[in-house]
Design a protein around this motif. Structure first.
Motif, short mmCIF file in Angstrom:
data_model
loop_
_atom_site.label_atom_id
_atom_site.label_comp_id
_atom_site.label_asym_id
_atom_site.label_seq_id
_atom_site.Cartn_x
_atom_site.Cartn_y
_atom_site.Cartn_z
N GLU A 38 2.65 -28.52 -0.68
CA GLU A 38 2.01 -28.42 0.63
C GLU A 38 2.99 -28.81 1.73
OE1 GLU A 38 -1.73 -30.29 1.14
OE2 GLU A 38 -2.57 -29.55 -0.75
N VAL A 39 3.09 -27.96 2.74
CA VAL A 39 3.95 -28.24 3.89
C VAL A 39 3.18 -27.89 5.16
CG1 VAL A 39 6.13 -27.82 2.70
CG2 VAL A 39 4.97 -25.92 3.82
N GLU A 40 3.59 -28.49 6.26
CA GLU A 40 2.98 -28.19 7.56
C GLU A 40 3.65 -26.95 8.13
OE1 GLU A 40 0.46 -29.11 10.94
OE2 GLU A 40 0.48 -29.75 8.85
N MET A 41 2.89 -25.88 8.26
CA MET A 41 3.43 -24.65 8.81
C MET A 41 3.68 -24.82 10.30
SD MET A 41 3.79 -22.64 6.26
CE MET A 41 4.07 -21.05 7.03
N PRO A 42 4.87 -24.49 10.78
CA PRO A 42 5.18 -24.67 12.20
C PRO A 42 4.44 -23.68 13.08
CG PRO A 42 6.97 -23.50 11.11
CD PRO A 42 6.00 -23.89 10.03
N GLU A 43 3.97 -24.15 14.23
CA GLU A 43 3.32 -23.26 15.18
C GLU A 43 4.35 -22.35 15.83
OE1 GLU A 43 -0.79 -24.92 17.09
OE2 GLU A 43 1.07 -25.45 18.09
N ARG A 44 3.92 -21.18 16.24
CA ARG A 44 4.80 -20.26 16.96
C ARG A 44 4.01 -19.66 18.13
NH1 ARG A 44 6.13 -15.28 13.11
NH2 ARG A 44 7.02 -16.93 11.85
N THR A 45 4.74 -19.22 19.13
CA THR A 45 4.11 -18.56 20.27
C THR A 45 4.18 -17.06 20.10
OG1 THR A 45 4.70 -20.39 21.76
CG2 THR A 45 4.15 -18.29 22.77
N VAL A 46 3.04 -16.39 20.20
CA VAL A 46 2.98 -14.93 20.11
C VAL A 46 2.18 -14.43 21.31
CG1 VAL A 46 3.18 -14.90 17.60
CG2 VAL A 46 0.92 -14.97 18.66
N VAL A 47 2.23 -13.13 21.52
CA VAL A 47 1.52 -12.54 22.66
C VAL A 47 0.52 -11.49 22.16
CG1 VAL A 47 1.71 -11.28 24.84
CG2 VAL A 47 3.51 -12.89 24.16
N ILE A 48 -0.72 -11.65 22.58
CA ILE A 48 -1.76 -10.65 22.30
C ILE A 48 -1.92 -9.81 23.56
CG2 ILE A 48 -4.14 -10.25 21.61
CD1 ILE A 48 -2.44 -11.65 19.47
N HIS A 49 -1.43 -8.58 23.52
CA HIS A 49 -1.48 -7.70 24.69
C HIS A 49 -2.88 -7.14 24.92
CE1 HIS A 49 2.86 -7.88 24.93
NE2 HIS A 49 2.97 -7.47 23.68
N ALA A 50 -3.59 -6.84 23.84
CA ALA A 50 -4.94 -6.30 23.94
C ALA A 50 -5.70 -6.66 22.68
CB ALA A 50 -4.90 -4.78 24.12
N ILE A 51 -6.98 -6.96 22.83
CA ILE A 51 -7.83 -7.26 21.67
C ILE A 51 -9.24 -6.80 21.99
CG2 ILE A 51 -8.20 -9.65 22.46
CD1 ILE A 51 -8.23 -10.41 19.40
N ASP A 52 -9.81 -5.95 21.13
CA ASP A 52 -11.08 -5.30 21.44
C ASP A 52 -12.00 -5.25 20.23
OD1 ASP A 52 -10.62 -4.27 24.27
OD2 ASP A 52 -8.88 -3.45 23.22
N PHE A 53 -13.27 -5.55 20.46
CA PHE A 53 -14.31 -5.44 19.45
C PHE A 53 -14.60 -3.97 19.17
CE2 PHE A 53 -18.78 -4.70 18.50
CZ PHE A 53 -19.00 -5.54 17.43
N HIS A 54 -14.83 -3.64 17.87
CA HIS A 54 -15.16 -2.26 17.51
C HIS A 54 -16.60 -2.12 17.02
CE1 HIS A 54 -11.05 -0.05 17.09
NE2 HIS A 54 -11.08 -0.83 18.14
N GLU A 55 -16.93 -2.83 15.94
CA GLU A 55 -18.28 -2.69 15.38
C GLU A 55 -18.60 -3.86 14.46
OE1 GLU A 55 -18.65 0.72 12.85
OE2 GLU A 55 -16.73 0.37 11.85
N MET A 56 -19.90 -4.09 14.28
CA MET A 56 -20.35 -5.09 13.32
C MET A 56 -20.35 -4.49 11.92
SD MET A 56 -20.98 -7.80 15.15
CE MET A 56 -21.88 -8.86 14.01
N THR A 57 -20.16 -5.35 10.92
CA THR A 57 -20.31 -4.95 9.52
C THR A 57 -21.40 -5.84 8.92
OG1 THR A 57 -18.62 -6.52 8.78
CG2 THR A 57 -17.88 -4.29 9.35
N GLU A 58 -21.66 -5.68 7.65
CA GLU A 58 -22.74 -6.46 7.01
C GLU A 58 -22.46 -7.95 7.09
OE1 GLU A 58 -25.08 -6.84 2.71
OE2 GLU A 58 -23.47 -5.37 2.96
N ASN A 59 -21.19 -8.34 6.90
CA ASN A 59 -20.84 -9.77 6.86
C ASN A 59 -19.77 -10.16 7.88
OD1 ASN A 59 -22.53 -10.31 4.52
ND2 ASN A 59 -21.00 -9.15 3.36
N GLY A 60 -19.56 -9.34 8.88
CA GLY A 60 -18.51 -9.65 9.85
C GLY A 60 -18.41 -8.59 10.92
N PHE A 61 -17.18 -8.25 11.28
CA PHE A 61 -16.97 -7.24 12.33
C PHE A 61 -15.56 -6.67 12.24
CE2 PHE A 61 -15.27 -11.10 14.14
CZ PHE A 61 -14.24 -10.70 14.98
N VAL A 62 -15.33 -5.59 12.98
CA VAL A 62 -14.03 -4.92 13.03
C VAL A 62 -13.51 -5.00 14.46
CG1 VAL A 62 -12.81 -2.73 12.73
CG2 VAL A 62 -14.66 -3.36 11.15
#
Length: 289
Positions: free
Chosen positions: A137-161
């Protein structure tokens, strides 16, 4: 020997290495590489470089990527997807679409992310997934990333897309788990399709079967994925100088703000030059003539 790129449609259940091995047989050559590994369970765009085109892969390092992912609620795993060992389970009430959309919006822009333990991130010189397989077990280092766009599509039986366009280094498995945490529900990534890598798009990708039938038709030119770099025309004499490792002068009416330049003669792509700002000259960086 062919030199160029192939936009491969990777199927679930095979590795990126399997794709490379297959194309080595199809094209009858050893010098083949790929840009941006996809997990075995994932599908979608996998850019493959053949021959001299492998020298262009480094210029794709910062290419944005897009994915469509499925989140499944109710449990989390050590890998962040549904192939890992379950480490938490909990009953939950399905969130509303509006609640999901509100949480997705909080991830838009620059975010901190911790890669999953089962990843290729190096910890003290070793890949994290090798340490995980040894139960270290090790501590995974945090990193900075960029989310340019994120959009909901549809629900599923146990989650979503949902779909996401993001910077290099973004782990969608971590993103799915973090979305679950903000909703107060344990979650995993249950499916992933990569829909684009830079210039490579899902709608133009070729299956391994199609490539096997029409290998040369599937081939894209060497400069296909690096159109984001500025272009500069050179003479045949300048091309010879570049080939000999010499610098060439830049025309007085030309200014560059980028370090790397695509070089072309009247006939063909010559390679990548490195602009020396202090001298206003172009030095050879990767010559493919």
């Amino acid at each position: 020997m062919p030199n160029g790129f192939v936009n491969v449609l990777k199927a679930p259940g095979i590795t990126s290495h399997d794709i490379v091995a297959h194309l080595r047989k199809v094209y009858g050559m050893k010098k083949i590489g790929h840009a941006g590994t996809l997990d075995p369970a994932a599908a979608g765009v996998l850019p493959i470089a053949l021959g001299k085109a492998t020298r262009m892969l480094e210029y794709m390092d910062n290419a944005d990527k897009s994915y469509t992912a499925e989140v499944t609620f109710g449990y989390t795993t050590d890998s962040g997807d549904d192939t890992g060992n379950v480490i938490e389970e909990a009953p939950y009430q399905m969130p509303t679409i509006e609640a999901i959309k509100q949480v997705l919006e909080t991830f838009r822009g620059e975010i901190k992310q911790r890669p999953p333990m089962y990843s290729a991130v190096r910890i003290n010189g070793q890949k994290a997934y090798n340490l995980a397989r040894k139960n270290i077990e090790v501590e995974m280092p945090e990193r900075t990333v960029v989310i340019h766009a994120i959009d909901f599509h549809e629900m599923t039986e146990n989650g979503f897309v949902f779909s996401v366009k993001c910077s290099k280094g973004t782990y969608i498995r971590s993103l799915c788990m973090d979305i679950g945490k903000k909703l107060g529900i344990p979650a995993v990534m249950s499916f992933l399709v990569r829909t684009h890598v830079g210039e490579f798009k899902l709608e133009n990708a070729w299956s391994t079967e199609e490539i096997g039938m029409l290998p040369h038709k599937a081939l894209c030119p060497m400069d296909f994925p690096i159109k984001h770099l500025p272009e500069y025309k050179i003479t045949e004499d300048e091309a010879l100088m570049i080939k000999q490792g010499k610098k060439i002068n830049v025309a007085e009416n030309v200014e560059f703000v980028d370090k790397f330049i695509r070089l072309y003669t009247d006939k063909e792509f010559a390679g990548i030059g490195r602009y020396v700002f202090s001298e206003r000259k172009i030095a050879p960086h990767k010559v493919v003539l």
